[in-house]
Design a protein around this motif. Structure first.
Motif, PDB file in Angstrom:
ATOM      1  N   ALA A  68     -21.384 -11.168   6.005  1.00 15.07           N
ATOM      2  CA  ALA A  68     -22.247  -9.992   5.868  1.00 15.07           C
ATOM      3  C   ALA A  68     -21.590  -8.930   4.992  1.00 15.07           C
ATOM      4  O   ALA A  68     -22.237  -8.351   4.105  1.00 15.07           O
ATOM      5  CB  ALA A  68     -22.574  -9.421   7.244  1.00 15.07           C
ATOM      6  N   SER A  69     -20.304  -8.663   5.223  1.00 16.11           N
ATOM      7  CA  SER A  69     -19.618  -7.642   4.427  1.00 16.11           C
ATOM      8  C   SER A  69     -19.461  -8.094   2.979  1.00 16.11           C
ATOM      9  O   SER A  69     -19.584  -7.281   2.044  1.00 16.11           O
ATOM     10  CB  SER A  69     -18.257  -7.322   5.042  1.00 16.11           C
ATOM     11  OG  SER A  69     -17.431  -8.469   5.096  1.00 16.11           O
ATOM     12  N   VAL A  72     -22.621  -7.411   1.073  1.00 18.20           N
ATOM     13  CA  VAL A  72     -22.750  -6.003   0.681  1.00 18.20           C
ATOM     14  C   VAL A  72     -21.926  -5.728  -0.570  1.00 18.20           C
ATOM     15  O   VAL A  72     -22.393  -5.048  -1.496  1.00 18.20           O
ATOM     16  CB  VAL A  72     -22.307  -5.090   1.831  1.00 18.20           C
ATOM     17  CG1 VAL A  72     -22.294  -3.624   1.379  1.00 18.20           C
ATOM     18  CG2 VAL A  72     -23.230  -5.253   3.033  1.00 18.20           C
ATOM     19  N   ALA A 113     -26.090 -12.866   3.204  1.00 18.02           N
ATOM     20  CA  ALA A 113     -26.720 -12.019   4.220  1.00 18.02           C
ATOM     21  C   ALA A 113     -27.636 -12.843   5.112  1.00 18.02           C
ATOM     22  O   ALA A 113     -27.621 -12.705   6.349  1.00 18.02           O
ATOM     23  CB  ALA A 113     -27.502 -10.896   3.543  1.00 18.02           C
ATOM     24  N   THR A 133     -27.841  -7.420  11.321  1.00 19.35           N
ATOM     25  CA  THR A 133     -28.940  -6.971  10.464  1.00 19.35           C
ATOM     26  C   THR A 133     -28.893  -5.463  10.264  1.00 19.35           C
ATOM     27  O   THR A 133     -29.076  -4.960   9.141  1.00 19.35           O
ATOM     28  CB  THR A 133     -30.299  -7.365  11.081  1.00 19.35           C
ATOM     29  OG1 THR A 133     -30.352  -8.787  11.233  1.00 19.35           O
ATOM     30  CG2 THR A 133     -31.454  -6.908  10.198  1.00 19.35           C
ATOM     31  N   LEU A 136     -26.179  -4.641   7.820  1.00 17.71           N
ATOM     32  CA  LEU A 136     -26.573  -4.934   6.444  1.00 17.71           C
ATOM     33  C   LEU A 136     -27.524  -3.870   5.899  1.00 17.71           C
ATOM     34  O   LEU A 136     -27.362  -3.389   4.773  1.00 17.71           O
ATOM     35  CB  LEU A 136     -27.234  -6.305   6.373  1.00 17.71           C
ATOM     36  CG  LEU A 136     -26.295  -7.514   6.499  1.00 17.71           C
ATOM     37  CD1 LEU A 136     -27.097  -8.782   6.742  1.00 17.71           C
ATOM     38  CD2 LEU A 136     -25.441  -7.660   5.250  1.00 17.71           C
ATOM     39  N   GLN A 139     -25.604  -0.611   5.294  1.00 20.91           N
ATOM     40  CA  GLN A 139     -24.718  -0.676   4.143  1.00 20.91           C
ATOM     41  C   GLN A 139     -25.496  -0.730   2.831  1.00 20.91           C
ATOM     42  O   GLN A 139     -25.069  -0.157   1.824  1.00 20.91           O
ATOM     43  CB  GLN A 139     -23.793  -1.900   4.262  1.00 20.91           C
ATOM     44  CG  GLN A 139     -22.808  -1.822   5.403  1.00 20.91           C
ATOM     45  CD  GLN A 139     -21.870  -0.639   5.293  1.00 20.91           C
ATOM     46  OE1 GLN A 139     -21.404  -0.293   4.210  1.00 20.91           O
ATOM     47  NE2 GLN A 139     -21.587   0.000   6.422  1.00 20.91           N
TER      48      GLN A 139
END
Length: 311
Positions: A68-69, A72, A113, A133, A136, A139
């Motif tokens: 996830a990071s 981003v 993602a 979620t 995300l 961010q």
């Protein structure tokens, strides 16, 4: 006649697919992945790390949050590619340098993602997927707009750290105490504000070349924020430690919870040395490279483990 000369073929650059793959990896910021180790915070606070199944699930949560990071970072660099090309340092980023096409960065970010949210729903529980979620969306809003809003930018980055610390407990259905949330939230704000303060007082930060928003903050204000946050983190931790009283619990030799306050306070004070010098611009470097801070951290872990396990 002289001896025959051995010709050495010039080194050829790596094939385009390999350069692109390496560029994608660099854009995902592997050095930043250490932050995602915060997923063990809640299970560690609850004394649940001795269970092998817990460790296996935490490893999965770490991978999911890392995906996830990374998503981003990919979207952020794709969106800022044009601006990064005019920056003396950021122009070397793979997307800005042309090593990774902008559409590919967007596509890789969307894929990661989706994989992170889907994987959380399948491997953990719906609440974990909801939290990832929310991370995300927050961010992405930060990349698009919120990083240009005073104070809100600090809150968003600090909340990202707090979500990392929460997700391990959410994935394992561990109730999160108010003291855990208060201490972690203020601790995250302390590190974020100290990072911004360090960037503001460095020469590259004074003219806004590092972050445009730094020209809107004063060094005095950022110092006030990190000092306030440090005090809030220490106060929250001490209130947790004192909640159990000042004596040793039944079956324990010493009041470990209360004794852990000393190591926690020393750790905050040691980190504050770097913050005050303007040398906390890279928190991961401070945490990983400062030996006294590492020793203090290990001492705190040992005493805290005694408190959690009741030894």
């Amino acid at each position: 006649m002289g001896e025959p000369t051995t010709l050495t073929a010039p080194a050829r650059p790596a094939p385009y697919p390999l350069r692109t793959a390496y560029g994608l990896l660099r854009t995902a910021r592997p050095r930043q992945w250490v932050k995602n180790l915060l997923v063990v915070a809640a299970p560690a606070a609850a004394g649940r790390l001795a269970d092998p199944r817990t460790l296996l699930q935490l490893a999965a949560v770490f991978v999911l949050f890392t995906a996830a990071s990374a998503a981003v970072y990919l979207v952020n660099d794709a969106r800022d590619a044009e601006a990064d090309r005019a920056h003396p340092g950021k122009r070397r980023r793979p997307v800005a340098a042309g090593e990774v096409p902008v559409p590919l960065a967007y596509a890789a970010g969307a894929l990661l993602a989706t994989a992170a949210v889907s994987g959380a729903a399948l491997a953990c529980n719906p609440m974990t997927a909801t939290l990832i979620t929310a991370y995300l969306l927050m961010q992405l809003a930060y990349c698009l707009r919120l990083k240009h809003v005073l104070v809100v930018d600090l809150a968003v980055v600090a909340t990202g750290f707090l979500m990392r610390a929460m997700v391990g407990g959410v994935a394992l259905a561990i109730p999160l105490s108010r003291w855990f949330l208060i201490t972690t939230g203020f601790g995250a704000l302390f590190m974020v504000a100290a990072k911004r303060y360090s960037e503001a007082v460095q020469p590259a930060g004074r003219d806004g070349r590092t972050r445009a928003l730094l020209t809107e903050y004063t060094a005095g204000y950022l110092r006030f924020v990190w000092q306030l946050a440090a005090g809030g983190a220490v106060l929250g931790y001490c209130l947790w430690a004192l909640e159990g009283g000042g004596a040793a619990s039944a079956g324990t030799l010493l009041p470990w919870r209360q004794l852990s306050m000393a190591a926690f306070l020393l750790g905050v004070l040691r980190y504050a040395v770097f913050a005050d010098r303007g040398a906390a611009g890279a928190p991961e470097d401070v945490v990983l490279r400062d030996r006294p801070l590492a020793v203090i951290g290990l001492a705190w872990l040992a005493v805290y483990a005694m408190a959690v396990t009741g030894l």
